[in-house]
Design an enzyme around this catalytic site. Structure first.
Site, PDB file in Angstrom:
ATOM      1  N   CYS A 130       0.834  -1.205   0.000  1.00  0.00           N
ATOM      2  CA  CYS A 130       0.000   0.000   0.000  1.00  0.00           C
ATOM      3  C   CYS A 130       0.870   1.257   0.000  1.00  0.00           C
ATOM      4  CB  CYS A 130      -0.927  -0.008   1.223  1.00  0.00           C
ATOM      5  SG  CYS A 130      -1.998   1.436   1.283  1.00  0.00           S
ATOM      6  N   CYS A 133      -0.478   4.143   2.125  1.00  0.00           N
ATOM      7  CA  CYS A 133      -0.299   3.981   3.575  1.00  0.00           C
ATOM      8  C   CYS A 133       1.164   4.204   3.975  1.00  0.00           C
ATOM      9  CB  CYS A 133      -0.688   2.575   4.030  1.00  0.00           C
ATOM     10  SG  CYS A 133      -2.131   1.889   3.224  1.00  0.00           S
ATOM     11  N   ASP A 134       2.097   3.682   3.183  1.00  0.00           N
ATOM     12  CA  ASP A 134       3.489   3.588   3.643  1.00  0.00           C
ATOM     13  C   ASP A 134       4.482   4.462   2.883  1.00  0.00           C
ATOM     14  OD1 ASP A 134       2.528   1.615   5.336  1.00  0.00           O
ATOM     15  OD2 ASP A 134       2.962   0.005   3.915  1.00  0.00           O
TER      16      ASP A 134
END
Ligand code: FAD
Ligand code: NAP
Length: 305
Positions: A130, A133-134
């Site tokens: 992701c 997200c990261d």
């Protein structure tokens, strides 16, 4: 007793719940996590009509907002089994059994694993599925993205805002991604490509990913290359573990329906990415959601006695 329970609050499930709620049915929307499904994993959506671009979480919020107005109940939990003895559908969750006259299956899909050494060991320590997200944790690093579809190429583009370079490794010499996305990647100076190659192993120290073993499938040449992070986008698997015993899935686990989104089991519908189909998109998910929301109304009207 609900008229219908929608399992999964991605774009397909939220739309089905909206349509069923607007038909004055008693509707529950069961979700094991946060509403929005896979839309939560993308920063930019550019192909949802009406919006030039919108973030995934923002579009999820907009789809969720009207549901309360139409009386949709939100239930938190995971369907572990669907029991179909008799006309009442029993949805098993960790917290108990829910009952409904009809069920709409909208569990979507999950990212596929590569299944290579190091992938699990370094998950969340340099291996990610992701970028949204990261990505921000990888500022100034050289990153590897695995895959050649829309997700891989689009998320590689997203990562360029943080990374020094982003290398896409693809097992063929042509991308699967939509042309418009490909063109952007080819024009981006930070993006490099390794063609005809697969990742064989992810290596690192006690803390993080440091190197990746890459094999050229045409020449057989194996090389070890340094990367600070590996983002894996090699396709999707159906989230159908809870219904594989019902005989409504194909060999790969996708649910088979007719064009009205009905499965072969009366009163059981399936929509969105969880279906066996060609085009897995938000637009197709919401269209199918609308059909199934209306479909349960028609089914309940026909089976009123
Ligand atoms: P999902 O979005 O997968 O939602 C399914 C929901 O069901 C999830 O919330 C899940 O938690 C829940 N669930 C699963 N199993 C259970 C269970 N047993 N019990 C309870 N709940 C359960 N499409 C576009 O059109 N444009 C884009 O720009 C775009 N970008 C994308 C970028 C990325 C990185 C990814 C991964 C996908 C992208 N897509 C895009 C594809 C799009 O997000 C999907 O096609 C769409 O979300 C499918 O919707 P869905 O409702 O069928 O399933
Ligand atoms: P996908 O379209 O199935 O692409 C998966 C990619 O990974 C393919 O290029 C495939 O190679 C490669 N691959 C598969 N298994 C592999 C393995 N074991 N090792 C190395 N490479 C492997 O999956 P996706 O990109 O995640 O997209 C999923 C769905 O979401 C699609 O329907 C897509 O259109 C949709 N989506 C849409 C958007 C958008 O509209 N902007 C954005 C993201 C996703 P091959 O090409 O050789 O098969």
């Amino acid at each position: 007793m609900y008229d219908t329970i929608v399992v999964g609050a991605g774009p397909a499930g939220m739309t089905a719940a909206l349509y069923a709620g607007r038909s004055n049915l008693k509707v529950a929307l069961l979700e094991r996590g946060i509403y929005g499904g896979q839309m939560n994993n993308t920063a930019e959506i550019e192909n949802y009509p009406g919006y030039e671009h919108i973030s995934g979480p923002a579009l999820a919020e907009k789809m969720f907002e009207p549901l309360e107005k139409f009386g949709v109940e939100h239930l938190f939990g995971t369907m572990t089994k669907l029991e179909l003895d008799g006309p009442i559908k029993k949805i098993h969750t960790e917290d108990g059994i829910l009952e409904a006259k009809t069920v709409i299956l909208a569990m979507g899909a999950k990212h596929r694993l590569l299944g290579i050494p190091g992938e699990d060991t370094y998950n969340s320590r340099g291996v990610s599925y992701c970028a949204v997200c990261d990505g921000a944790f990888f500022r100034g690093q050289n990153l590897l993205v695995v895959g050649g579809g829309d997700s891989a190429v689009e998320e590689a583009l997203f990562l360029t805002q943080f990374a020094e370079t982003v290398t896409i490794v693809h097992r063929r010499d042509q991308l699967r991604a939509q042309k418009v996305i490909q063109d952007r990647a080819f024009a981006n100076e930070k993006i490099k490509f390794i063609w005809d190659s697969v990742v064989e192993e992810i290596q690192g120290d006690d803390l993080r990913v440091q190197e990746v073993v890459i094999k050229n499938v045409k020449t057989g040449e194996v090389s070890q290359q340094a990367f600070g992070g590996v983002f894996i986008y090699v396709g999707l698997d159906a989230m159908t573990e809870s219904v594989t015993d019902l005989g409504i899935t194909d060999e790969a686990g996708w649910i088979i329906t007719d064009q009205d989104m009905a499965t072969t089991i009366p009163g059981v519908f399936a929509i969105g990415d969880v279906r066996q189909k060609q085009l897995r998109q938000i637009t197709t998910a919401v269209g199918e959601g609308a059909q199934a929301g209306q479909g349960v109304y028609n089914y309940l009207t026909e089976h009123a006695n």
